[in-house]
Design a protein around this motif. Structure first.
Motif, short mmCIF file in Angstrom:
data_model
loop_
_atom_site.label_atom_id
_atom_site.label_comp_id
_atom_site.label_asym_id
_atom_site.label_seq_id
_atom_site.Cartn_x
_atom_site.Cartn_y
_atom_site.Cartn_z
N ARG A 1 9.31 -31.96 -9.60
CA ARG A 1 9.25 -30.51 -9.82
C ARG A 1 9.17 -30.20 -11.32
N PHE A 2 9.89 -30.95 -12.13
CA PHE A 2 9.85 -30.77 -13.58
C PHE A 2 8.42 -30.95 -14.09
N LEU A 3 7.75 -32.03 -13.67
CA LEU A 3 6.39 -32.30 -14.13
C LEU A 3 5.39 -31.30 -13.56
N HIS A 4 5.62 -30.83 -12.34
CA HIS A 4 4.74 -29.80 -11.77
C HIS A 4 4.83 -28.52 -12.59
N ALA A 5 6.03 -28.11 -12.94
CA ALA A 5 6.20 -26.91 -13.76
C ALA A 5 5.56 -27.13 -15.13
N LEU A 6 5.74 -28.31 -15.71
CA LEU A 6 5.16 -28.60 -17.02
C LEU A 6 3.63 -28.56 -16.97
#
Length: 471
Positions: free
Chosen positions: A64-69
């Motif tokens: 989720r962190f990388l998706h948001a990034l």
């Protein structure tokens, strides 16, 4: 997407609002800590967020962190601040996003304002000139290192190399506008990703940790979508209207009250336009800002743009905060009936307002829909191509800086429809060349960190000034 569609397509988190156990007060303290540690440009800032939010606090999972990034990388503006807004919003609704985003820029805003005041008041003092003479060499080495760092991550195949090369030639030789380059790259990547071409599936972002990753399901937020993060047309219209009023209200008011020729109106309009087209991160944006501020408006000299970047490099917060220095100096030099330092302060604050308020609009408007698009290949392809184009744009910035730092005069040359600025060899600045070579050796050979290089170059600049050979 309608609200009904979202209910079918998006899994809802099994946690009730607030039951992830993180209070708003605790989150505020964490965001303040992140803001105080946000040195080192977007790569360093995102690494700090990942270490604290994913590894230490376990608020949000790796995927989720990388998706948001990845979504933030596709937006105009500083991706690190937008990532903070996104995660703050996911955790604590709109107020959480506001707190995260405001705290992220607050330390840098205060620091740059203080340094701008000192620069305007004492910039013609020899010691200050010597200090910034040294900073220029360090900044040039850091920008070149950014080209290498981004290139290693983004240019994984010949297609990406071709996009980067075309981007550099377009902006360096033919003055193709930066937004057109990014738009073209994004469209190429979107089509390539949609067609499933492997060359476009090279990822994006600034990377994460190499250790064991935290699964979304094991994080405090979970792997579903909180109820408040589900897209609804009504909420999107309300939040976009409110953010637009906050952003463009002062611009319209200045145009009506002061007219289009006022320096404050020019600042408001220029940096509002910049907020809509500054894709690709701070280093890519600076080429566009420098070109306009130096060549078009005449607000700054080329060396002063490097001074401002040196300030932004040595203070916490987004590197794009250098725009506050540009706004400060432009109003300081055309204060009208106001005292120059007061005009500069107002110009800097106005620049910061119209630069960063749109970031909240992009996140609050788009994040709910992006949450429903996790794993979209077309979006990933667009990100990959834009990141490759940014390598070419940042290389152009490095060359532009190098020419103005190392040579006293450039001569324009026309060749096959292109306009090239060729340095005059007899105008080479030998002290600057030596200092830049030392900074590059420290950065590339000995892997010295950014802050030590900046401090060492600043001290060397002071010593060269005292010796009477620089500044």
């Amino acid at each position: 997407m309608t609200e009904a569609d979202a209910a079918v397509d998006t899994p809802v988190s099994t946690m009730k609002d607030g039951t992830h156990g993180v209070s708003l007060g605790e989150a505020t303290r964490v965001w303040a800590r992140i803001a105080a540690l946000s040195f080192g440009g977007p790569a360093g800032q995102i690494a700090v967020m990942h270490r604290i939010l994913v590894e230490e606090k376990r608020w949000i999972g790796e995927t989720r962190f990388l998706h948001a990034l990845n979504y933030c990388m596709l937006l105009p503006g500083p991706e690190a601040q937008q990532l903070a807004i996104y995660i703050g919003w996911l955790m604590h609704r709109t107020v959480g996003g506001l707190i995260a985003g405001i705290l992220f820029v607050l330390p840098g805003m205060v620091a740059i304002m203080a340094l701008s005041l000192i620069y305007a008041a004492f910039g013609n003092v020899g010691l200050v000139q010597g200090l910034f003479f040294g900073l220029k060499a360090a900044v040039l080495a850091i920008v070149l290192e950014a080209v290498v760092r981004i290139g290693k991550r983004a240019l994984k195949n010949r297609v990406m190399l071709g996009i980067a090369a075309a981007s550099f030639v377009a902006i360096f030789a033919f003055d193709v506008p930066f937004p057109i380059i990014i738009l073209a790259a994004g469209l190429i990547g979107f089509v390539g990703g949609r067609l499933g071409r492997q060359a476009f599936m090279v990822g994006g972002g600034h990377g994460a940790s190499k250790g064991k990753t935290l699964a979304d399901a094991d994080s405090l937020l979970g792997d579903g979508t909180p109820a408040h993060a589900r897209p609804t047309l009504g909420w999107s219209l309300r939040v976009s209207g409110f953010c637009l009023a906050l952003w463009l209200g002062p611009v319209v008011a200045l145009l009506l009250a002061a007219g289009p020729d006022s320096v404050f109106s020019q600042i408001a309009v220029f940096f509002s336009k910049m907020a809509m087209v500054t894709f690709g991160g701070a280093y890519a944006v600076l080429a566009y800002v420098a070109q306009q501020a130096v060549d078009h408006y005449g607000w700054l000299q080329p060396g002063e743009m490097l001074d401002g970047l040196g300030m932004a490099e040595t203070t916490p917060g987004p590197l794009i905060m250098v725009t506050q220095f540009v706004g400060f100096m432009s109003a300081f030099r055309a204060p009208g009936t106001l005292p120059p330092l007061l005009a500069g302060t107002l110009g800097g604050l106005l620049t910061t307002w119209v630069t960063f308020v749109p970031c909240f609009l992009w996140i609050f408007l788009g994040a709910p829909f992006v949450e429903a698009l996790r794993g979209n290949k077309a979006l990933g392809g667009a990100l990959s191509a834009i990141t490759a184009a940014v390598v070419g744009v940042v290389l152009n910035l490095a060359v532009w800086f190098a020419l103005h730092v190392l040579f006293g005069r450039l001569e324009p040359v026309r060749l096959l429809g292109a306009t090239l600025e060729i340095p005059v060899p007899s105008t080479v600045n030998l002290p600057s060349l030596v200092l830049t070579a030392g900074a590059m050796l420290a950065v590339f050979r000995f892997k010295v960190g950014m802050i030590p290089v900046l401090l060492a170059c600043s001290a060397a600049g002071l010593l060269l000034h005292v010796a009477g050979v620089a500044g």
